[in-house]
Design a protein around this motif. Structure first.
Motif, PDB file in Angstrom:
ATOM      1  N   GLY A 148       0.812  -1.208   0.000  1.00  0.00           N
ATOM      2  CA  GLY A 148       0.000   0.000   0.000  1.00  0.00           C
ATOM      3  C   GLY A 148       0.843   1.253   0.000  1.00  0.00           C
ATOM      4  O   GLY A 148       0.324   2.353  -0.158  1.00  0.00           O
ATOM      5  N   GLY A 149       2.148   1.108   0.210  1.00  0.00           N
ATOM      6  CA  GLY A 149       3.073   2.230   0.183  1.00  0.00           C
ATOM      7  C   GLY A 149       2.667   3.345   1.122  1.00  0.00           C
ATOM      8  O   GLY A 149       2.044   3.128   2.161  1.00  0.00           O
ATOM      9  N   SER A 150       3.011   4.550   0.750  1.00  0.00           N
ATOM     10  CA  SER A 150       2.697   5.725   1.573  1.00  0.00           C
ATOM     11  C   SER A 150       1.202   6.006   1.629  1.00  0.00           C
ATOM     12  O   SER A 150       0.723   6.607   2.588  1.00  0.00           O
ATOM     13  CB  SER A 150       3.427   6.956   1.025  1.00  0.00           C
ATOM     14  OG  SER A 150       4.824   6.771   1.107  1.00  0.00           O
ATOM     15  N   LEU A 151       0.458   5.566   0.607  1.00  0.00           N
ATOM     16  CA  LEU A 151      -0.999   5.756   0.637  1.00  0.00           C
ATOM     17  C   LEU A 151      -1.610   5.068   1.856  1.00  0.00           C
ATOM     18  O   LEU A 151      -2.528   5.600   2.474  1.00  0.00           O
ATOM     19  CB  LEU A 151      -1.636   5.203  -0.634  1.00  0.00           C
ATOM     20  CG  LEU A 151      -1.753   6.150  -1.810  1.00  0.00           C
ATOM     21  CD1 LEU A 151      -2.195   5.406  -3.059  1.00  0.00           C
ATOM     22  CD2 LEU A 151      -2.696   7.297  -1.515  1.00  0.00           C
ATOM     23  N   ARG A 152      -1.091   3.883   2.203  1.00  0.00           N
ATOM     24  CA  ARG A 152      -1.620   3.148   3.358  1.00  0.00           C
ATOM     25  C   ARG A 152      -1.586   4.008   4.619  1.00  0.00           C
ATOM     26  O   ARG A 152      -2.551   4.034   5.393  1.00  0.00           O
ATOM     27  CB  ARG A 152      -0.821   1.871   3.589  1.00  0.00           C
ATOM     28  CG  ARG A 152      -1.230   1.133   4.865  1.00  0.00           C
ATOM     29  CD  ARG A 152      -0.289  -0.018   5.200  1.00  0.00           C
ATOM     30  NE  ARG A 152      -0.465  -1.154   4.352  1.00  0.00           N
ATOM     31  CZ  ARG A 152      -1.359  -2.125   4.555  1.00  0.00           C
ATOM     32  NH1 ARG A 152      -2.187  -2.057   5.580  1.00  0.00           N
ATOM     33  NH2 ARG A 152      -1.433  -3.135   3.745  1.00  0.00           N
ATOM     34  N   GLY A 153      -0.500   4.719   4.811  1.00  0.00           N
ATOM     35  CA  GLY A 153      -0.327   5.494   6.029  1.00  0.00           C
ATOM     36  C   GLY A 153      -1.267   6.675   6.180  1.00  0.00           C
ATOM     37  O   GLY A 153      -1.509   7.131   7.294  1.00  0.00           O
ATOM     38  N   LEU A 154      -1.805   7.178   5.097  1.00  0.00           N
ATOM     39  CA  LEU A 154      -2.676   8.344   5.234  1.00  0.00           C
ATOM     40  C   LEU A 154      -4.156   7.997   5.217  1.00  0.00           C
ATOM     41  O   LEU A 154      -4.988   8.859   5.446  1.00  0.00           O
ATOM     42  CB  LEU A 154      -2.348   9.391   4.161  1.00  0.00           C
ATOM     43  CG  LEU A 154      -2.638   9.102   2.709  1.00  0.00           C
ATOM     44  CD1 LEU A 154      -4.042   9.528   2.343  1.00  0.00           C
ATOM     45  CD2 LEU A 154      -1.661   9.895   1.859  1.00  0.00           C
TER      46      LEU A 154
END
Length: 198
Positions: A148-154
């Protein structure tokens, strides 16, 4: 030798589909429910992707506004960046990141949804678009690769991550199309009920 390599692509893709069927059933169902809830409440779906995923974004918007496999009234959906002339002007003013953010800011309303297609989940323009959507009280559905990359974190509580369990970009792109087909079918099922087999 070449035939074996070609066969390997088919076997790898088939293996991924079997793995993904179990892993993605729940998140795809959650994404479909979010889409149906938003659409039936008068919301719209903005779809964004870059490169090959931009083409998939257009496929998704077309299936929603037109039809998937059954006739039904059109659903409000728009592929961001599909208008090359308008997008070129926005890019000239501030780059691709600003162009997608500007489209979300201009077109998005509270209750709308942003569907993001990003094989890695790391594209700065798509991350910025997702943040812009969240600031407008829009839910975000992200279809990405394994982590999910950085999208997962937001992603927040009302957002959904559908992370295809594979690292290889080609396999993720193939699976993104299948995920979109599953979403369209699930939306039609919820809006129209089971299709008669006759």
């Amino acid at each position: 030798m070449l035939e074996q390599r070609i066969q390997h692509h088919f076997f790898e893709s088939a293996d991924l589909q079997y793995q993904a069927a179990e892993a993605l059933g729940r998140p795809i169902a959650e994404a479909a429910q979010a889409l149906v809830t938003g659409l039936t409440s008068g919301g719209r779906v903005l779809v964004a992707g870059l490169g090959p995923s931009a083409a998939l974004a257009q496929v998704a918007a077309l299936a929603l506004t037109g039809r998937f496999e059954r006739d039904r009234p059109g659903l409000a959906a728009l592929a961001l960046g599909a208008d090359a002339v308008a997008l070129a002007g926005l890019i000239a003013e501030g780059g691709l990141e600003l162009a997608l953010v500007r489209q979300v800011d201009t077109l998005g309303q509270p209750g709308d949804l942003l569907l993001v297609l990003d094989p890695e989940g790391e594209a700065p323009a798509l991350i910025a678009a997702a943040q812009a959507a969240q600031s407008k009280e829009m839910s975000v559905i992200a279809i990405t690769g394994r982590t999910g990359g950085s999208l997962r974190g937001l992603l927040g509580e009302t957002d959904v991550l559908v992370a295809v369990p594979h690292e290889r970009r080609a396999r993720v792109l193939e699976s993104q199309l299948l995920v979109l087909h599953c979403l369209c079918d699930a939306i039609d099922l919820q809006l129209l009920g089971e299709q008669d087999s006759a």
